[in-house]
Design an enzyme around this catalytic site. Structure first.
Site, PDB file in Angstrom:
ATOM      1  N   GLU A 107      -0.736  47.437  41.111  1.00  0.00           N
ATOM      2  CA  GLU A 107      -0.923  48.886  41.171  1.00  0.00           C
ATOM      3  C   GLU A 107      -1.906  49.266  42.281  1.00  0.00           C
ATOM      4  O   GLU A 107      -2.915  48.602  42.472  1.00  0.00           O
ATOM      5  CB  GLU A 107      -1.496  49.413  39.850  1.00  0.00           C
ATOM      6  N   GLU A 131       5.288  57.122  40.977  1.00  0.00           N
ATOM      7  CA  GLU A 131       4.367  58.001  40.250  1.00  0.00           C
ATOM      8  C   GLU A 131       4.355  59.432  40.753  1.00  0.00           C
ATOM      9  O   GLU A 131       4.355  59.692  41.957  1.00  0.00           O
ATOM     10  CB  GLU A 131       2.959  57.424  40.345  1.00  0.00           C
TER      11      GLU A 131
END
Length: 262
Positions: A219, A55
């Protein structure tokens, strides 16, 4: 009011303003709108996949500034070259320091790598935005959506050729979420209402509860290669990681070192 409440309230204002400025018809004229999308599901399912969705994140409500010195092209290309199965790009401005240009630049820099638009989706208009800006996957967060919204938004994503990642945190969110048009279920180990957790217990607890026919990813709160290996033993195919890499001066290099230890 929780952080998530504040974010979604602000998002409603942003979406209304965007609709007034750019129509869906205009979004459909984007150079990216007709492109063939890349499949994150296929990449995560591949036998030699690292499973890591890396990310680009400049800041967060809980951590403040993480890394705002590097260009999105440098970060995402570094990730792709290091072996990321997919990329996640924040497009929320107020709380995470991202924008649509970040997604567009990442798309141009990484034409064949699946990209997730990481944002707080509350309206079909944002699904059209995601397609127009070059995303391959959208994120739907169960904590801020009704079952009806999850179904409507995920169905629209499929109509536009996008894959859907549904994010949950607990059993209640999983139980009330329609999964008919969901491709990936992601367990956010951090509770978005208070950003308190720092472990992967949520993923471990929900591993056997997620339907076997849906790819599952974990996550947040992942900082050690050993955690990846633990999560793999209970069936996780993907791992969305941002802060661990972004707080390094060279996120791509950090990812390469991380992969080498898995």
């Amino acid at each position: 009011m929780t952080i998530l409440d504040k974010i979604t309230a602000q998002k409603a204002i942003e979406v209304a303003a965007a609709k007034a400025e750019v129509s869906i018809q205009d979004l459909e004229k984007s150079e990216f709108f007709t492109r063939k999308t890349n499949s994150l599901v296929a990449n995560l399912s591949a036998e030699n996949s690292t499973g890591i969705i890396a990310e680009h994140k400049r800041k967060s409500p809980s951590k403040g500034i993480i890394n705002d010195k590097l260009s999105v092209e440098e970060v995402t290309q570094g990730y792709a070259q290091a072996g990321a199965a997919g990329l996640s790009v924040l497009t929320d401005s107020d709380f995470f320091g991202g924008n649509k240009e970040d997604l567009q630049k990442a798309r141009v820099a990484n034409p064949s790598t699946p990209i997730l638009r990481k944002d707080f989706m509350i309206d079909e208009y944002q699904v059209y935005e995601a397609k127009a800006w070059g995303a391959d996957v959208i994120l739907l967060i169960a904590a801020c959506l009704s079952p009806e919204q999850i179904k409507t938004l995920s169905q629209k994503a499929h109509e536009l050729g996008l894959e859907v990642l549904l994010e949950i945190h607990d059993q209640e969110e999983l139980d009330r979420s329609p999964l008919e048009y969901v491709d990936i279920v992601g367990v956010n180990n951090r509770n978005l209402k208070n950003f308190a957790e720092n472990n992967v217990n949520a993923s471990l607890n929900l591993a056997e509860k997620i339907p076997a026919n849906i790819i599952k990813i974990s996550e947040s709160c992942i900082s050690e290669p050993e955690t990846i290996n633990l999560l793999k033993t209970v069936g996780y195919k993907g791992f969305l990681i941002g802060e661990t890499f972004m707080k390094d001066a060279s996120p791509g290099t950090k990812l390469g070192e991380f992969i080498a230890k898995i």
